[in-house]
Structure formats: C-alpha cells, structure tokens
Motif scaffolding. Structure first.
Motif, mmCIF file in Angstrom:
data_model
loop_
_atom_site.group_PDB
_atom_site.id
_atom_site.type_symbol
_atom_site.label_atom_id
_atom_site.label_comp_id
_atom_site.label_asym_id
_atom_site.label_seq_id
_atom_site.Cartn_x
_atom_site.Cartn_y
_atom_site.Cartn_z
ATOM 1 N N GLY A 371 11.397 1.057 2.114
ATOM 2 C CA GLY A 371 11.751 -0.248 0.630
ATOM 3 C C GLY A 371 10.339 -0.288 -0.261
ATOM 4 N N SER A 372 9.196 0.242 0.078
ATOM 5 C CA SER A 372 8.062 -0.597 -0.468
ATOM 6 C C SER A 372 8.078 0.350 -2.023
ATOM 7 C CB SER A 372 6.662 0.961 0.009
ATOM 8 O OG SER A 372 6.016 0.528 -1.058
ATOM 9 N N ASP A 373 8.683 -1.243 -3.525
ATOM 10 C CA ASP A 373 8.713 -0.194 -4.568
ATOM 11 C C ASP A 373 7.864 -0.251 -5.036
ATOM 12 O OD1 ASP A 373 8.203 -3.181 -3.534
ATOM 13 O OD2 ASP A 373 8.699 -3.677 -5.994
ATOM 14 N N ILE A 374 6.004 -0.687 -4.305
ATOM 15 C CA ILE A 374 5.397 -0.204 -4.695
ATOM 16 C C ILE A 374 5.053 0.696 -4.991
ATOM 17 C CG2 ILE A 374 2.489 -0.366 -5.071
ATOM 18 C CD1 ILE A 374 3.102 -3.273 -4.185
ATOM 19 N N ILE A 375 4.767 2.063 -3.652
ATOM 20 C CA ILE A 375 4.837 2.912 -3.497
ATOM 21 C C ILE A 375 5.727 4.014 -3.868
ATOM 22 C CG2 ILE A 375 4.993 4.732 -2.044
ATOM 23 C CD1 ILE A 375 3.790 3.035 0.102
#
Length: 652
Positions: A371-375
């Motif tokens: 759930g890490s949209d930045i990564i």
C-alpha cells in the motif's frame, strides 16, 4: 558426635569455609542457636543451582516473519528463522544440562553447604564463597590473599562453570582480574559450561578495562560461545565502538560466522552503527558474505532502513542486486518494508527492479501489496510491463486484494491493464477461479475500487464466476448497479452449474428490489416459466436442500421450492409476471400459490388473457429496446410505465 561429623565435612572445604577455625563446641552452639531462630534451609548438600537468567537481545539475523508461501493474500518471505528459533540455544548436538543458557549473567555467588544439627534435626546453611565475595565488592587485598593462599583451587567451578575470572570480568574488577591471572595464568581462556570466555563476559557487560587486561595477558580473542558468537560479534551487537576498536587493534578475526551464518558486519549494519561498520570494513570485513538465508549486510541494511550504512556498503562495492536464498533483493526488501529513501537510493544506483524472487513477485508487486503509493510511483518507470506480464499477476490484483485504493489510482493512471487476468497457475490458487482485479474489488465490497476500475474500462464479464453474481450474493445494490451500468451480463450462466434461467437470480430473489432492478435492465423473465413437466407431476421436493443442490437446480420452479426461498415464492412469481406475456404456470408453481390464500390473486393475474396494456408494453420494449426508451417522444408517465416504474394510467 554429630558436631564431629559436621567438622569432617568442613575439613574437606577448609580453604573456603567460614567455620574452619571454629571449635566443635562453637559449631554445636551455632547450630542450636540457628535452629531456634531461623527457618531451616534446604537440606541439599550440594552447591546451589545457578540462576538461568536470559538477557533479551535483538539480533539482525532474525528478520520479520511476515513472508509466507504462494497462497494469497499472505506476504512472502522465506529467509526468516523458524518460529521457535532462539539465539540463546546451543547448536544441534550440543547436549549440556544448560543448553538454553547463553547470557553472561553470573550464577549465584559461590556457596558452600554445611550440614548442621539443631534442636529440630539437621539443616543446611549456605554462605557466599569468600573469594567470590571479595571479587564482587572489589576487595583486592583479600582477593590477593585468597588467590595466593596455598591450596586454593582457582580452577574450581560451580554448577554453571562460573570461575573467579568470570566473576571479575562481570563486575568490572580489572585489578582483581590481574591478581587472578598472575596467580593462575592458565585460566585465561577457560569457558563456562555455557561456552562463555571471560573476554566475552567482559564485552557483554561493557567492561572495557577488563577487556584490555585480558587482551594484554594474551587471551584468545576469537573464542566463541555456543551460538558461535565471538567477542567482536557481541561488541557489534552491543554497539560499543570503543570495544570494537580495542578488539580490532589486537587482530581479532572479523569475518567469523555465528551459528546462523551472520558476521559482525551483519550485526553492525542492522544496528545502524556507521562508525563500527567503517572500522570493520577497514579491518577487512567482507561485505559479500551472507548468512544461512543468503542475506548479506547490504540486504540487512536495506531491510531495516539504514540509509547511511547502505551508502557506505555501496561505496565499498557491495553487490546491489545480490539475491537472498528466496530470490529477494535489497530493493525488494526495502519496497516490502516501506523504506522510501532506501528505494530511492537503490534505484539511483541502478538497482534492478525486474528481479523477482522464487514467488515470482517483483518489487512493484510487493509495494502495491503493502500500500505504499509513493514507492509504487518510484518503481513504475524502471519496471518492465512485459516482465510484469510474465509473472502472471498484475500489481492491480494485489492492490485490489488488499484494498489499496491510493495505489490502485496510481497504477490506473500509469496505464496498467485493468483487464489483466491471472495466469492459469495463479488462478488455481483461488477456489472461485477469480482472475481480474475487478473481481477482487467486488468480493471485498470496495465500491470505490469497483467504480475506478469500471471507469477505467474494466470488463465485468471476464471471470468464470461473474462479479455481478458476487455482488448479488452480497446484497450490495450499489455494486450491482455499477456493474449493470457498465455492461455486466445479467443473463449469464455459471458454466459449472448451468440453469435454464439467469444465474444471478439464484442470489437476488431474497432482495426483491434488486431482483426487480435486474429484470428492469434486461433480465430474462420468460425462461423462469419454462418447465419440462408442465402441468404434470414434478419430482418430490427436497426438504433438506443444500447450497450445492440449490446451485445444481436447473429449473426455476425447483429453485424456488428450496426451503430457504419458498416463503417468497408468491411475491417472486408476481414480480416475474410483470415482465412476460401469456405464460402457463406449471403444477409446481401452482402448488406454491395454493399454499397461501393471500396468493390467489397472483393466480388470477397469470390467467389468460393478459391485459392488452401489458402486452403492448412488452412489444414496445422488444421493438425499441430499453436503452432507447428515454429518447421516444412520449409523455413522462408513459415512459415510466414502459420502464416498469409503475404508476396509474391517469399519469399518462
């Protein structure tokens, strides 16, 4: 006589006894006084057992256990030690009475046990051994007197093998340590029964002066404990740069593996001690060495989010794309654990984003799953979409499976195929044979995700078991509406359980508003009245109809005879009659309508001839089609009638 027996016992321990100078009368008097005033001690005649106290220590070679097998939705990691793994245990084959002891806690002070006779019988009294007491309190002169005393055995061990030299190292009594080594140099490398040398004890307690004394006296600095942890390893574990520097100055081995294959550099990297890592690398530590799980120090730094250590190791030439035993890379681990800066650094140094582990997942997959949209945004560009397709699973599947809406939005904007389907190998992992990201969103009842996927062009008719059937079974009218509006086939059947009527009716008849909505938008009604038995006799009704039997029922009249549905048979038939012309009710349907007097009006409704208005409505719908009704130049009331939005004819 009894006093004399006690004296004979004391004579064997003359050098250690506090009572060796007492006469028989004095001993007897002492015994009587204690028997009258004290609670008798344990009657054991042996030295007391040591404390089995364990220090709780974190270790870098115990990575988080959040990785499992191929079975979704679990995470994946195989380089974790077993769940019952403990760094305090002796290695296999090591059979000692104290195999679970590895912390350098001292045992109970050396004691001697004396059997004395009192008014209530014999009892045992225990006293701390004088030499150990003198060491503990730092009484150097007393230690010197006892150590040099003729007959004193400095190599005598207590139950856990704790020597005087270990006592001095534990309490930081460096002067006492020098005295002991001068009296008995041969004891310098002796280990306890738990495998601890005096040097390891001193390092564990951060007793730097004792460490220096031992090194100056010629101690072997590489003697490990039962976990094969050397003093250098323990100093790195404790993050004590000064201790590490002293040990390195005496030429300790820097690449020794512990029982789990980790080196001192692994431990320092895990604890983000840049100073120690620099010292180790300068002393010849090899950054390419990996533990028994294939984990290198670089991997450890990435896994635990240690940015400075990662830079240092890369500057020294560490392999940025080295893979652990399960195929995971440093980039994979950083993405899995949400370390954004680590991911950015690794990508800037050309880390390969297209290396997958044995599970077949790429760093992009695991970032979407977490759930890490930045990564995810950082990984999209360096990740090959053809490589993603080869894995047999899209990051969209993992994002929707875990309800990661932010990630889903990023992936859709990046152009990932919203209609990508699971490979046959991965599809077999799911009993319901799901294959699309849309199915995951529907079964999770995530309306926002369903809406995003449908708006992006997701086809609601690709799965074997259609998402519309799932939404109907869940009773979610919002999802049903979205799917129908975007072209879901209302009349689709289930290949494994074919029926003569639309399969979605199996799950929607208990929700009459939903049932009517499906009929309003093209659901077939006439097929519900097709019965091969007609007015003839039907097979007996199964009173214990299971869910599986229900799905295998191919005729509508049999399906509504199920015990869980038959109570709604009348209203269901009533709704269906609004969407058909001349039909004949089979004998089974008539049985249901006859079972309740209030349903007799439904029988009248089905009796021919059907109203002309009803027949006209059906004819218009057949000729024009439902989607074009609103474009007809007709009064609003008539349009509503044609759409089955019932009202009085006076509204036309």
């Amino acid at each position: 006589i009894m006093a004399a027996a006690s004296i004979s016992h004391f004579e064997a321990l003359e050098d250690y006894s506090l009572y060796s100078n007492m006469s028989d009368d004095e001993l007897l008097q002492l015994a009587i006084e204690r028997s009258l005033t004290d609670t008798p001690c344990n009657t054991s005649n042996t030295i007391t057992s040591a404390r089995n106290t364990h220090l709780s220590r974190h270790s870098s070679h115990n990575p988080p256990a959040d990785y499992s097998s191929h079975n979704p939705p679990a995470d994946y990691s195989s380089h974790n030690p077993p769940a019952d793994y403990s760094f305090h245990n002796a290695p296999p084959g090591q059979t000692t009475a104290h195999a679970h002891y590895s912390s350098p806690n001292p045992p109970d002070p050396y004691v001697v046990s004396h059997s004395l006779q009192g008014a209530h019988g014999y009892f045992s009294c225990r006293e701390e051994e004088p030499l150990f007491k003198a060491i503990r309190v730092g009484d150097v002169s007393r230690v010197e007197a006892l150590a040099m005393r003729l007959g004193t055995n400095l190599m005598l061990q207590n139950e856990p093998g704790w020597l005087a030299i270990h006592q001095a190292a534990w309490f930081g009594q460096d002067t006492c340590l020098q005295v002991l080594l001068s009296a008995q140099p041969g004891m310098i490398n002796k280990r306890t029964e738990r495998g601890e040398s005096a040097l390891l004890v001193a390092v564990s307690k951060d007793q730097l002066r004792c460490v220096q004394v031992l090194l100056e006296k010629g101690v072997d600095p590489n003697i490990p404990n039962f976990d094969k942890e050397t003093p250098l390893y323990r100093a790195c574990e404790r993050s004590i740069p000064a201790m590490v520097a002293v040990l390195l100055n005496y030429g300790v081995a820097v690449n020794t593996h512990c029982i789990w294959g980790c080196t001192a550099l692994h431990e320092a990297a895990c604890r983000n001690n840049l100073e120690i890592c620099e010292m180790l690398l300068k002393a010849g530590a090899k950054h390419k060495l990996s533990n028994m799980y294939g984990i290198s120090p670089l991997f450890t730094a990435a896994q635990s989010g240690q940015l400075a250590i990662l830079r240092l190791l890369l500057q020294h030439g560490a392999d940025i794309n080295a893979q652990a035993a399960d195929g995971a890379t440093a980039l994979y681990e950083a993405a899995k654990n949400g370390h954004e800066e680590i991911v950015e650094l690794l990508l800037s140094q050309n880390a390969d984003a297209n290396k997958c582990g044995k599970t077949g997942l790429l760093p992009l997959h695991v970032a979407a799953q977490r759930g890490s949209d930045i990564i995810v945004s950082k990984l999209i560009s360096p990740t090959s979409k053809s490589r993603v397709r080869q894995t047999g699973i899209s990051p969209l599947h993992l994002a929707t499976e875990r309800n990661r809406e932010d990630v889903l939005e990023v992936l859709i904007k990046a152009g990932f195929d919203v209609n990508a389907q699971l490979s046959e190998e991965r599809l077999r992992l799911y009993q319901d044979r799901r294959s699309t990201a849309l199915y995951f969103s529907v079964i999770n009842n995530n309306i926002n995700a369903v809406h995003m996927l449908l708006e992006a062009g997701a086809d609601p008719n690709l799965d074997v078991f259609r998402p519309l059937l799932v939404a109907a079974r869940q009773g979610c009218i919002q999802t049903v509406t979205l799917l129908v509006e975007h072209g879901a086939d209302i009349n689709a059947s289930i290949p494994t359980h074919p029926t003569t009527f639309p399969a979605v009716y199996l799950f929607s008849m208990k929700y009459l508003p939903m049932f009517k909505y499906l009929l309003d938008h093209g659901g077939h009604a006439l097929s519900c009245f097709n019965c091969v038995n007609g007015n003839g006799p039907h097979p007996p009704i199964k009173t214990t109809l299971s869910e599986r039997d229900l799905h295998e029922t191919d005729r509508f009249c049999e399906m509504i005879s199920a015990p869980s549905i038959c109570r709604w048979a009348g209203p269901i038939i009533d709704v269906l009659l609004d969407y058909v012309g001349h039909v004949t009710l089979c004998s089974r349907m008539m049985e249901h309508l006859d079972s309740y007097t209030g349903w007799s009006v439904i029988k009248d409704k089905a009796a021919p001839p059907r109203p002309l208005l009803q027949l006209c409505r059906l004819q218009v719908l057949q000729l024009v089609g439902r989607r074009r009704l609103k474009k007809l130049p007709l009064p609003g009331g008539l349009i509503r009638f044609l759409q089955h939005q019932e009202g009085s004819m006076e509204d036309f």
